[in-house]
Every structure is written in C-alpha cells, then in structure tokens.
Scaffold this motif. Structure first.
Motif, PDB file in Angstrom:
ATOM      1  N   GLY B  96      48.503  10.473  10.192  1.00 25.35           N
ATOM      2  CA  GLY B  96      47.486  10.908   9.251  1.00 25.35           C
ATOM      3  C   GLY B  96      47.019   9.762   8.362  1.00 25.35           C
ATOM      4  O   GLY B  96      45.824   9.583   8.140  1.00 25.35           O
ATOM      5  N   TYR B  97      47.978   8.958   7.918  1.00 24.62           N
ATOM      6  CA  TYR B  97      47.624   7.817   7.055  1.00 24.62           C
ATOM      7  C   TYR B  97      46.739   6.824   7.795  1.00 24.62           C
ATOM      8  O   TYR B  97      45.759   6.315   7.256  1.00 24.62           O
ATOM      9  CB  TYR B  97      48.891   7.121   6.551  1.00 24.62           C
ATOM     10  CG  TYR B  97      49.542   7.874   5.427  1.00 24.62           C
ATOM     11  CD1 TYR B  97      49.004   7.814   4.145  1.00 24.62           C
ATOM     12  CD2 TYR B  97      50.679   8.642   5.640  1.00 24.62           C
ATOM     13  CE1 TYR B  97      49.583   8.509   3.096  1.00 24.62           C
ATOM     14  CE2 TYR B  97      51.271   9.335   4.609  1.00 24.62           C
ATOM     15  CZ  TYR B  97      50.718   9.278   3.331  1.00 24.62           C
ATOM     16  OH  TYR B  97      51.283   9.966   2.306  1.00 24.62           O
ATOM     17  N   THR B  98      47.116   6.540   9.034  1.00 23.34           N
ATOM     18  CA  THR B  98      46.320   5.575   9.797  1.00 23.34           C
ATOM     19  C   THR B  98      44.924   6.112  10.066  1.00 23.34           C
ATOM     20  O   THR B  98      43.933   5.400   9.897  1.00 23.34           O
ATOM     21  CB  THR B  98      47.015   5.242  11.127  1.00 23.34           C
ATOM     22  OG1 THR B  98      48.227   4.565  10.825  1.00 23.34           O
ATOM     23  CG2 THR B  98      46.141   4.361  11.993  1.00 23.34           C
ATOM     24  N   LEU B  99      44.857   7.376  10.458  1.00 28.66           N
ATOM     25  CA  LEU B  99      43.543   7.960  10.732  1.00 28.66           C
ATOM     26  C   LEU B  99      42.671   7.920   9.493  1.00 28.66           C
ATOM     27  O   LEU B  99      41.497   7.586   9.542  1.00 28.66           O
ATOM     28  CB  LEU B  99      43.698   9.406  11.211  1.00 28.66           C
ATOM     29  CG  LEU B  99      44.085   9.553  12.683  1.00 28.66           C
ATOM     30  CD1 LEU B  99      44.185  11.024  13.053  1.00 28.66           C
ATOM     31  CD2 LEU B  99      43.062   8.845  13.566  1.00 28.66           C
ATOM     32  N   LYS B 100      43.276   8.251   8.358  1.00 31.30           N
ATOM     33  CA  LYS B 100      42.533   8.264   7.110  1.00 31.30           C
ATOM     34  C   LYS B 100      42.003   6.867   6.787  1.00 31.30           C
ATOM     35  O   LYS B 100      40.817   6.688   6.502  1.00 31.30           O
ATOM     36  CB  LYS B 100      43.447   8.765   5.991  1.00 31.30           C
ATOM     37  CG  LYS B 100      42.712   9.124   4.716  1.00 31.30           C
ATOM     38  CD  LYS B 100      43.595  10.016   3.851  1.00 31.30           C
ATOM     39  CE  LYS B 100      43.677   9.484   2.444  1.00 31.30           C
ATOM     40  NZ  LYS B 100      44.723  10.154   1.658  1.00 31.30           N
ATOM     41  N   LEU B 101      42.900   5.894   6.901  1.00 30.22           N
ATOM     42  CA  LEU B 101      42.497   4.517   6.593  1.00 30.22           C
ATOM     43  C   LEU B 101      41.414   4.044   7.560  1.00 30.22           C
ATOM     44  O   LEU B 101      40.397   3.467   7.144  1.00 30.22           O
ATOM     45  CB  LEU B 101      43.723   3.592   6.663  1.00 30.22           C
ATOM     46  CG  LEU B 101      43.457   2.121   6.381  1.00 30.22           C
ATOM     47  CD1 LEU B 101      42.877   1.939   4.989  1.00 30.22           C
ATOM     48  CD2 LEU B 101      44.735   1.306   6.532  1.00 30.22           C
ATOM     49  N   ALA B 102      41.634   4.299   8.851  1.00 28.42           N
ATOM     50  CA  ALA B 102      40.672   3.836   9.853  1.00 28.42           C
ATOM     51  C   ALA B 102      39.326   4.533   9.658  1.00 28.42           C
ATOM     52  O   ALA B 102      38.268   3.905   9.767  1.00 28.42           O
ATOM     53  CB  ALA B 102      41.200   4.089  11.258  1.00 28.42           C
TER      54      ALA B 102
END
Ligand SMILES: Nc1ncnc2c1ncn2[C@@H]1O[C@H](COP(=O)(O)OP(=O)(O)O)[C@@H](O)[C@H]1O
Ligand code: SF4
Ligand SMILES: [Mg+2]
Lengths: 342, 310
Positions: B96-102
C-alpha cells in the motif's frame, strides 16, 4: 495543336451582383523569413471578388497562390508575415483586426478548404463533432440543433446516410468524401466568402468534377463569393467568372474568363493555355513552358518571366512592367504582348 | 484488438517467466548458502542440512523453481527466513505504501509535465519554453538519491518545513514523491513537448484555425488528444523506472514500502523475503508495461477498430 476553347457557359456571367466588392485585396505583400533574408512570396497582389462570383487564381506551383490565400485568412505559417497591404472584407480591413476578431470571422463569414483532404481533418474526432464544433464556435445552437444542422449540411453535400455518418471517423471516409466534409465545415455557418486552395487536385477526375459542380451550385444557391485556386485552367474555364494569373508572386494578367480564354495576352497565360489542350481532361500536357519559376531569393528585378519568354525585348530585362488596363475588365503586366496563336 | 491483447499478454507472461527464473536463479548465486545463513542465525536451532532438506535445496533448480512458483500462484508466499513472519503479511503492510508513493509521484510528474510541455511547445523558443527545458535537463541530470539528499538538506534540515523521513503524516510523502517523480517528470516533459510540436505542424491544426476554433480548445482538446499515444506509451516505461527507483527513495526516506522491505531483506540476507518481493516487483513492472502497451494502442484511433460504421 489547333483547338479552340468553347465559350464559357453564359450562366456564369451575371451571377455576381453589381454592389461594392465582397473582398478587395490591395497591394498585398507577404514575406517569408529565410535564414538571413526576407523573401517576397506575394508581391503587391490586388484583386476583387464580388458576391456570388468565382475568381480563379491560377499559376504554376510555387507562384504564391497558397501564400495569398493564407494571407487573406491570416493563417500563414510562423515564418511568413504580411508586410503590406489591405484586405477589405465586408467593410473592414482584415489585416487590422485583433486575432480574436479575426477568429470570429474565420469559419463564420469567410472559410477555407485545403488541398489535402486526407490530412486536413482531426483523426481523433468524429466527423459530426468536427462540424458541430464550427457551429458552437460561432453560434448558440443546442447540441441537438447543431447536430441536425451538421447532418443537413452533409446531406446537402451529397454524403449518403448523412445522419449516421456523423459518428464516423475521418479514416473511414474516402478522399472525395473527406473533401465534402471539409466543404461542410466551411459552409455550415453560411459564409459570404469561400477560399478553396486546390480543393480537387488530390482527387481523381470524376470526384473532382462532382466537387466542382457542388461549389458552382452552392455559389448560386448561397450567393457565395469564391476564390478558387488551381493550377488547372480547365477547372477555371469550367466554373470561374474571372481569373487572375499569378507568376512569381505577382498577378500578370487578370480579367473575365470569357476574355482571357478567348484573347489571352500575357505570354505566360498563353503558355499555360497551350499546355492544357484538353480542358476537361487530365492528360499529360503536350506543351510545357520551358524553364521554371525563378527562386524567391534570385528574383529578376525587371520582368520575372523574361528568362522563359519568347517575346522578350530589351525593356523586359531593364524595368519592371506594371499591371495596366489592356481592355475593359482586362489587366496585363507585359511590355510586348502578341495575339494568341496555338 | 482482441488478438493484440492476447498476443501482448502472452508475450508479457513469457517475459515474466524468464525474469522470475532469473531472480530465482540469481538468489542461488548470492554469496553464502541460504542454509548456512539460516543455520548460523542466532535464533536458528536448525542445521544447514535440515534447512536444505526442508527448502528442497537438494533438488534440481528447475524443480525448485516450479515448486516455488506453484506455491506463489496459489497465494502461498512462504515465510521470512529470519523471523518466520508470513511474507504475505509483509507484503500487505508495505504494498500500500509503495502504491501510494508511486501513484502520487506519477500524478505529480504528469500534472507538471503535460501543461509545461504543452505550453512550451505552443510558445516555442520563448523564455517560458527555455525555462521548462532547463527544468527537464536538471530533472534528467540529477540522480534521484542526490535530489533526495538535497531535498532533505533544504526542506527538512535548513527550512524545517518537512519531516526528514518516516511515513506518519501526509507531509511525509512530499519529498519522496518529488525525488521519485523528478526524472519521470523531466522525461515526460520532453516527450510531451516534442509530440505536441509535431502535432502543431499538421494540417488539421490549420483547419481548426480556419474553423475559428479558439486557441485554447485547439491546444487542450485536439492537439493534446492527438499527442497522447507516445505520452501514454512512455507513461508505462516511467512507471517501471519509478517502481525501480522506489528501492532507493524508500530506503533514503525510510518509507516502509516494498522497496524498503526488499532492501532490508537483502541486507539481512532474508532470502525468501527478498526473492518473493523481487519477483512480485518484476511482475508489477511487466504488468505496467503491458498496460501501457495496450493503452497506447487504445489511444491511437487508427488502431482502434470501429465496429459498425465504415
Ligand atoms: N512554409 C514555407 N516556408 C518557406 N517558404 C515557403 C513556405 N511555404 C511556401 N514557401 C515558398 O513561397 C512561395 C510560394 O509558395 P505557395 O504560395 O505555396 O505557392 P503555390 O501555392 O502557388 O504553389 C514558394 O517559393 C515557396 O517555396
Ligand atoms: S514583359 Fe517582356 S519578358 Fe515579360 S512577359 Fe512581357 S514580353 Fe515577356
Ligand atoms: Mg499551393
């Protein structure tokens, strides 16, 4: 090649009314910025178009016909600018209008169609949306009303199933059909003036004839003034009322079609006529004027046609000939005209 | 179009198989045998032999790979080698964190690059155009880790506007998103500009002017629409690089996404976690490429078949 031209159908004459001209171009000069110099692609062009009149603008490729047309519409490419002149249209000088005021005239009271129907339409939008876009740019029609208007226009221009074809994309249309669509865009607002820059050159002969018939009909129906650009004298003979012959950025002969086809005076006009023996066909020409249009960068100071002219006399290479009245409604830029012999 | 989708999907699948095998095989080449690592771990009570047996490390590598992929496809991601935590849990907490950042970075790069590129092309060679090109050159020239450090120095250390690192508040995402987006933004800017420039020279634009359509409409509707295919194609490539860069950026900003977890796993020699996360990241990259590819096809009206009319 002994062959005379039939007199133009008299119906053409008298189609124009006698009021003040719809369009009056005065001493138009259009320059192109090249590396170090400014080259004159259009050099002092003047002409008039009346309501309901078709003026043919003819000349070899590179003579400045398109530059003239684009100047009238103020649609020149970035490198080109209008340096001098006036373009009076319906009581105002278009060259003095703000860009916004000019935009309100384009597509509304004055329209243009181009040579290449294949690339002139936006490939990503439907035909219908491209036509209604003009209506919305200039009017207050509702979406449904605009659509109905677009369909009626396409129908008038001979597109079968017009209402259904509104949702087609340009790539689903043939060249002739696309040129009809271009005419629909140009005419849907019922303009007073149409500028058609070689509208049929890219099309095959039968389609070409159909499109020209359409233009002739619409002119009569709508009282449209038309500037019809072509390098094909047959086209001019077929539908134009008056003709201006351009050479190297200048008009060298201008007058009624009847007069210029029966009594062409300029050696260049005569050469063009000799190169088109079959007015209604597109055969390879039997006679081509030797030589080519001089480069803009090395334009002769005196007569621009001198290098290719059989009538050349000393004066021709010394001073620049002016456009002078040769007859009633017939002007000529030449020092040594001779009667036309085929 | 259906055939294209099938063909491209098959192609993506083949690439995925090759790439995942490469990761799988690469892990085996890493210094230090997995089993040794595990056996030497302070909390481990196992012998290297037992571990090899358990993990099937004695079997041929293709068999190991097939077993592993089979489990992966059934959703069995395995356990952390170090602390026995299910990898699924790690994935759930970090993806979730990576998707949000990306997503924020991708959005940022598009929001910046499309208007700047469009207006730059429209006002070609103006000082505005030159300014945007300078931004593009900087964005492409500065490595993202350097930009990250620069951002931290300026906005966190000197100005104290933003937190140095972490993930707790909405402000935490700003700097990692910028660091991640910068290069994509710069590349996109150039592509938008050149694509728009190309469109502006086409005949249909002149027709639009002849119709009396406003400049704004010509630019933002017609030209942008037609300039899209290369931009969409590039967006896929950019998402891929963006995902790759999350390794660096997440680590610098201690943003607890997949990249951060992956780097941590590698540093701790948690091979099962590292392997699974690496393969999943690879799969995501390939998926983005596929989507971009199909998106580009869709964006080009000439390749889109219109049923019915025609
Ligand atoms: N975009 C342009 N840039 C530079 N020169 C041009 C451009 N367009 C036309 N010209 C030059 O202007 C002159 C007139 O061209 P044009 O008006 O297109 O002729 P025509 O329409 O009669 O064939 C030619 O010499 C041509 O080379
Ligand atoms: S002015 Fe002289 S050179 Fe020019 S067209 Fe007339 S006769 Fe020929
Ligand atoms: Mg032309």
């Amino acid at each position: 090649m002994a062959r005379s031209f039939p007199a133009p159908v008299s119906l053409h004459q008298g189609a124009a009314d006698a009021g003040p001209p719809l369009l009056e171009v005065r001493h138009l000069v259009t320059e192109i910025q090249s590396r170090q110099r400014r080259l004159r692609a259009v050099d002092g062009v003047s002409f008039q178009v009346r309501r309901g009149e078709i003026l043919g603008l003819v000349g070899e490729s590179g003579c400045g016909k398109s530059m003239t047309a684009l100047s009238l519409m103020r649609l020149l490419p970035p490198a080109a600018t209008i340096a001098q002149g006036e373009v009076w249209f319906d009581g105002q000088d278009l060259l003095r209008l703000s860009p916004k005021a000019m935009r309100r005239i384009r597509g509304h009271r004055m329209s243009m169609v181009f040579q290449e129907p294949m690339t002139a339409l936006d490939p990503a939008f439907t035909i219908g949306s491209q036509i209604t876009e003009v209506i919305h740019a200039h009017g207050t029609d509702s979406a449904a009303a605009a659509r109905a208007r677009a369909a009626a226009m396409l129908d008038r221009l001979g597109i079968p199933n017009a209402a259904r074809r509104l949702d087609s994309y340009p790539h689903q249309f043939s060249g002739g059909m696309r040129q009809r669509v271009m005419l629909a865009l140009a005419l849907v607002m019922n303009p007073q003036l149409l500028i058609a820059d070689e509208p049929t050159t890219a099309l095959d002969v039968t389609i070409q004839a159909q499109i020209l018939d359409l233009v002739a009909d619409l002119r009569r129906e709508l009282g449209l003034g038309v500037v019809l650009i072509t390098h094909n004298l047959g086209v001019i003979h077929e539908i134009a009322d008056r003709v201006a012959v351009m050479y190297a950025g200048e008009i060298v002969e201008i007058g009624s079609v009847a007069r210029i086809f029966s009594d062409p005076k300029h050696p260049y006009t005569q050469g063009l006529l000799r190169s088109m023996p079959y007015l209604y066909e597109r055969r390879p020409s039997l006679h081509v004027i030797a030589g080519r249009v001089p480069d803009l960068g090395i334009m002769p100071r005196a007569c621009r046609f001198a290098a290719r002219c059989a009538n050349r006399i000393d004066q021709c290479t010394e001073t620049h000939p002016e456009l002078r009245e040769a007859d009633r409604d017939h002007e000529l830029r030449c020092y040594n005209p001779t009667p036309f012999a085929r | 179009m259906t055939r294209t989708v099938a063909y491209r999907s098959l192609y993506a699948l083949v690439i995925l198989l090759i790439a995942s095998f490469a990761v799988f095989y690469g892990m085996r080449l890493a210094p230090g045998d997995v089993a040794d690592v595990l056996a030497s771990h302070p909390t481990g009570q196992l012998t290297a032999e037992r571990v090899r047996e358990d993990l099937g490390l004695n079997k041929p590598i293709l068999v190991q790979y097939a077993t592993y992929m089979g489990k992966l496809l059934r959703g069995d991601l395995g356990l952390s080698l170090i602390n026995g935590q299910p990898i699924l849990t790690i994935l759930e907490s970090s993806a979730g964190y990576t998707l949000k950042l990306a997503a924020v970075a991708a959005l940022l790069s598009l929001i910046m690059s499309i208007p700047l590129g469009l207006l730059g092309a429209w006002k070609r060679n103006s000082s505005f155009d030159q300014g945007t090109m300078l931004i593009a050159v900087l964005g492409m020239g500065i490595p993202n880790f350097f930009l990250a450090i620069l951002l931290i120095q300026v906005f966190a250390v000197w100005l104290k506007w933003l937190p140095v690192a972490g993930y707790e508040t909405p402000q935490h995402i700003i700097m990692p998103a910028i660091a991640l987006a910068a290069e994509a933004m710069a590349i996109n800017l150039r592509v938008v500009r050149s694509s728009v420039l190309e469109q502006l020279g086409l005949d249909y634009v002149r027709t639009l002017h002849a119709k009396g359509v406003s400049d704004q409409r010509i630019l933002w509707l017609h030209v942008l629409r037609n300039a899209l295919p290369p931009i969409v194609a590039l967006a896929g490539v950019l998402m891929r690089t963006l995902l790759g860069y999350t390794l660096i950026v997440e680590t610098i900003f201690r943003w607890p996404g997949l990249g951060y977890q992956l780097v941590n796993a590698v540093l701790k020699r948690d091979y099962t976690v590292a392997q699974t996360l690496a393969i999943l990241l690879t799969a995501a990259v390939i998926l983005f490429n596929l989507l971009a590819d199909l998106g580009q096809q869709w964006a080009d009206p000439r390749t889109r078949r219109q049923a019915g009319a025609g």
